[in-house]
Write an enzyme that holds these catalytic residues in place. Structure first.
Site, PDB file in Angstrom:
ATOM      1  N   ASP A  79       4.209   2.801   4.508  1.00 54.44           N
ATOM      2  CA  ASP A  79       3.085   2.034   3.953  1.00 54.44           C
ATOM      3  C   ASP A  79       2.625   0.937   4.913  1.00 54.44           C
ATOM      4  OD1 ASP A  79       3.821   3.547   1.652  1.00 54.44           O
ATOM      5  OD2 ASP A  79       5.164   1.939   1.014  1.00 54.44           O
TER       6      ASP A  79
ATOM      7  N   GLU B  68      -3.550   6.391  -4.604  1.00 49.23           N
ATOM      8  CA  GLU B  68      -2.911   5.120  -4.276  1.00 49.23           C
ATOM      9  C   GLU B  68      -3.174   4.785  -2.812  1.00 49.23           C
ATOM     10  OE1 GLU B  68       1.260   5.833  -5.003  1.00 49.23           O
ATOM     11  OE2 GLU B  68       1.565   6.759  -3.036  1.00 49.23           O
TER      12      GLU B  68
ATOM     13  N   HIS C 185      -0.907   6.666   3.326  1.00 49.09           N
ATOM     14  CA  HIS C 185      -0.798   5.231   3.068  1.00 49.09           C
ATOM     15  C   HIS C 185      -1.113   4.428   4.325  1.00 49.09           C
ATOM     16  CE1 HIS C 185       0.728   2.327  -0.086  1.00 49.09           C
ATOM     17  NE2 HIS C 185       0.180   1.587   0.877  1.00 49.09           N
TER      18      HIS C 185
END
Length: 320
Positions: free
Chosen positions: A17, A197, A261
């Site tokens: 991430d 996400e 991500h």
């Protein structure tokens, strides 16, 4: 300018991430999820390559109990109104009884010129219109408005997380309508889990682009893309269009699995660079969330004639 520049990847091992922000002081500031999910680190360097060897400082550690005591995920560092902010998600338990995590989103603030110094102050939870699993908050400014984009579970919608946008009255407070702009709907978004996400924002060519990631965090993880006209009402769901196919995904040929991500930055040559994580193997023993080998990678990307970004395919590892 070398338009074929390639970075030595992985850029940083065992950091998922990843978020890189280039500040006006010339430094690249970097943060990411650590495998232990117990702290937030920040490092900086004068070049993207320099982040590999840069020494991190610990900006914040989880609590032993309570809402901020487990699974510290996906920190992002931003500079807003002359202060530094870190957005992150934290839970109180590893998993709830129904198997879901109970993450909420939080903000930290630092008034120092150098965020590796000074004190990070907790500004509390970034509260949304309802309480449920929420994570991956990011911010961007457009036409004098500070916007927040995040992923959250709607208890009335099947799936794990949708994407939402809201204006902010300050860097930790949402105000006005909170609009859903994407829900997992295509086959590539719902493998293992129905997930949207990990958003990141690009402003270019008269449009606002939002990249995001979908599906489970194994080799099925991949990136999608939303876009809106820069003059449209960004809080109107109808302003946003989602491409029906992923824009960045596993490359078996290049040995890159589950890329996603991401964040965006610009290198010293002025080229656009995507920072993302991926594994260099497909098969994972156990829950992929606890496999530590999602490594941070950097890759130059280009633009199509129609003004949309072209991320290509994840390149082979070049660092032994």
């Amino acid at each position: 300018m070398n338009i074929n520049r390639q970075y030595l990847n992985p850029l940083v091992e065992q950091r998922a991430d990843p978020w890189v922000y280039k500040h006006t002081d010339g430094y690249y500031y970097y943060t990411a999820s650590v495998p232990e999910y117990d702290r937030i680190e920040v490092r900086r360097a004068m070049s993207i390559e320099g982040l590999t060897a840069a020494q991190p400082i610990v900006a914040w550690r989880k609590y032993e109990t309570g809402p901020l005591s487990a699974n510290i995920w996906a920190p992002e560092i931003h500079y807003i109104d002359s202060k530094w902010y870190i957005y992150f998600a934290a839970a109180r338990t590893t998993e709830t009884q129904d198997g879901l995590f109970d993450h909420r989103m939080y903000a930290l603030e630092n008034e120092s010129a150098n965020p590796l110094e000074g004190t990070w102050v907790e500004k509390g939870q970034v509260k949304t219109a309802w309480e449920s699993f929420a994570l991956d908050g990011t911010t961007f400014q457009h036409k004098g408005v500070l916007y927040y984009v995040w992923a959250q579970k709607d208890l009335m919608i099947k799936g794990n997380s949708n994407l939402y946008i809201s204006a902010m009255s300050n860097p930790w407070t949402l105000t006005g309508p909170q609009t859903m702009i994407s829900t997992p709907e295509y086959p590539w978004e719902i493998i293992g889990f129905s997930v949207n996400e990990g958003t990141a924002v690009l402003k270019r060519n008269g449009r606002i682009f939002i990249s995001f990631s979908g599906s489970a965090t194994d080799f099925n993880y991949c990136m999608g893309l939303l876009s809106a006209d820069e003059d449209s009402n960004l809080l109107d769901a109808a302003s946003w269009t989602k491409l029906p196919e992923p824009v960045f995904q596993t490359s078996v040929e290049n040995g890159q699995f589950g890329p996603g991500h991401n964040s965006f930055t610009i290198n010293e040559a002025g080229e656009d660079v995507m920072i993302y994580h991926a594994r260099n193997y497909k098969d994972i023993i156990g829950d992929p969330l606890y496999d530590p080998n999602r490594h941070t990678r950097a890759q130059v990307f280009h633009w199509n004639e129609d003004g949309t970004p072209n991320f290509g395919v994840p390149v082979k590892d070049s660092r032994s």
